[in-house]
Design a protein around this motif. Structure first.
Motif, PDB file in Angstrom:
ATOM      1  N   THR A   1       0.826  -1.209   0.000  1.00 47.83           N
ATOM      2  CA  THR A   1       0.000   0.000   0.000  1.00 47.83           C
ATOM      3  C   THR A   1       0.859   1.257   0.000  1.00 47.83           C
ATOM      4  OG1 THR A   1      -1.723  -1.206   1.186  1.00 47.83           O
ATOM      5  CG2 THR A   1      -1.888   1.199   1.175  1.00 47.83           C
ATOM      6  N   LEU A   2       1.876   1.299   0.843  1.00 45.32           N
ATOM      7  CA  LEU A   2       2.741   2.484   0.894  1.00 45.32           C
ATOM      8  C   LEU A   2       3.514   2.670  -0.414  1.00 45.32           C
ATOM      9  CD1 LEU A   2       3.971   2.294   4.582  1.00 45.32           C
ATOM     10  CD2 LEU A   2       2.475   4.048   3.582  1.00 45.32           C
ATOM     11  N   LYS A   3       3.904   1.574  -1.044  1.00 48.22           N
ATOM     12  CA  LYS A   3       4.580   1.664  -2.341  1.00 48.22           C
ATOM     13  C   LYS A   3       3.639   2.273  -3.385  1.00 48.22           C
ATOM     14  CE  LYS A   3       6.873  -1.138  -5.839  1.00 48.22           C
ATOM     15  NZ  LYS A   3       7.254  -2.485  -6.269  1.00 48.22           N
ATOM     16  N   THR A   4       2.401   1.813  -3.403  1.00 48.96           N
ATOM     17  CA  THR A   4       1.408   2.346  -4.339  1.00 48.96           C
ATOM     18  C   THR A   4       1.132   3.822  -4.058  1.00 48.96           C
ATOM     19  OG1 THR A   4       0.392   0.175  -4.624  1.00 48.96           O
ATOM     20  CG2 THR A   4      -0.969   2.086  -5.174  1.00 48.96           C
ATOM     21  N   LEU A   5       0.922   4.171  -2.787  1.00 47.12           N
ATOM     22  CA  LEU A   5       0.664   5.572  -2.434  1.00 47.12           C
ATOM     23  C   LEU A   5       1.850   6.461  -2.788  1.00 47.12           C
ATOM     24  CD1 LEU A   5      -1.166   5.185   1.011  1.00 47.12           C
ATOM     25  CD2 LEU A   5      -2.191   5.604  -1.252  1.00 47.12           C
ATOM     26  N   SER A   6       3.057   5.948  -2.637  1.00 37.08           N
ATOM     27  CA  SER A   6       4.248   6.715  -2.998  1.00 37.08           C
ATOM     28  C   SER A   6       4.247   7.035  -4.495  1.00 37.08           C
ATOM     29  CB  SER A   6       5.510   5.936  -2.622  1.00 37.08           C
ATOM     30  OG  SER A   6       6.657   6.651  -3.007  1.00 37.08           O
ATOM     31  N   GLY A   7       3.908   6.058  -5.311  1.00 38.42           N
ATOM     32  CA  GLY A   7       3.838   6.299  -6.756  1.00 38.42           C
ATOM     33  C   GLY A   7       2.773   7.333  -7.101  1.00 38.42           C
ATOM     34  N   ILE A   8       1.629   7.241  -6.446  1.00 37.76           N
ATOM     35  CA  ILE A   8       0.546   8.203  -6.680  1.00 37.76           C
ATOM     36  C   ILE A   8       1.011   9.605  -6.300  1.00 37.76           C
ATOM     37  CG2 ILE A   8      -1.757   8.923  -5.890  1.00 37.76           C
ATOM     38  CD1 ILE A   8      -2.349   5.844  -5.538  1.00 37.76           C
ATOM     39  N   ALA A   9       1.644   9.744  -5.137  1.00 41.67           N
ATOM     40  CA  ALA A   9       2.104  11.052  -4.668  1.00 41.67           C
ATOM     41  C   ALA A   9       3.183  11.622  -5.592  1.00 41.67           C
ATOM     42  CB  ALA A   9       2.629  10.942  -3.235  1.00 41.67           C
ATOM     43  N   ARG A  10       4.151  10.816  -5.974  1.00 42.16           N
ATOM     44  CA  ARG A  10       5.231  11.279  -6.869  1.00 42.16           C
ATOM     45  C   ARG A  10       4.661  11.732  -8.215  1.00 42.16           C
ATOM     46  NH1 ARG A  10      10.259   9.980  -5.025  1.00 42.16           N
ATOM     47  NH2 ARG A  10      10.256   8.635  -3.192  1.00 42.16           N
TER      48      ARG A  10
END
Length: 179
Positions: free
Chosen positions: A87-96
């Motif tokens: 989840t944090l990996k996915t959210l990081s991609g969304i934020a970037r």
């Protein structure tokens, strides 16, 4: 004789489901990205404080809260679960992606796990940018992409005792079923 403690040792709670292992954070200070998964109530003011910048002329805050009905069924509460590393990996991609696309000066995506009572926030999204247009567009886009891609599952618990698991991507911004 087997005791309840022995049973707990035989079947321990996996760390990703153990509230005592939270909150989980992922931060990129160079892009002013702050991500959080937590079992405790979300703090909108903390999100705004994290995105605050002298370069920001616009700060947009979104709170997704538990409402008391789904369709015609009274809801007692929602419950969320996730697998934090993914989840944090996915959210990081969304934020970037949002920072790059909209020129954001800061972004917070925080999601609550576990039980979220009526009127309490399950998600906080805060974005800042030089101008309001980019901030408005980014805030809504980040929410929609989170609902589409983030590995977070929701259980709606109804007053009548029933419950249903749902993926956020099942409904659009107006609550209509996505086919």
């Amino acid at each position: 004789m087997t005791t309840p403690k022995d049973l707990d040792n035989e079947n321990p709670t996996p760390p990703h489901l153990d509230p005592t292992t939270y909150p989980r954070h992922l931060t990129d200070s160079t892009l002013n990205i702050y991500l959080e998964l937590t079992y405790t109530p979300l703090n909108p003011q903390s999100a705004l404080d994290k995105i605050s910048s002298p370069a920001a002329g616009a700060n947009v805050l979104f709170l997704g809260t538990t409402r008391n009905t789904f369709g015609d069924r009274p809801v007692s509460q929602l419950s969320y679960t996730a697998y934090p590393p993914l989840t944090l990996k996915t959210l990081s991609g969304i934020a970037r992606d949002a920072v790059a696309k909209h020129g954001l000066t800061g972004i917070v995506i925080a999601h609550r796990l576990g039980v979220v009572p009526i009127q309490e926030a399950s998600i906080v999204i805060a974005v800042s940018s030089g101008h309001r247009g980019a901030a408005w567009r980014a805030g809504e886009e980040v929410l929609e992409v989170c609902k589409e891609k983030a590995e977070i599952w929701k259980r709606e618990e109804f007053v009548d005792g029933g419950m249903e698991w749902r993926e956020n991507r099942e409904r659009d911004a107006e609550g209509r079923v996505v086919s």
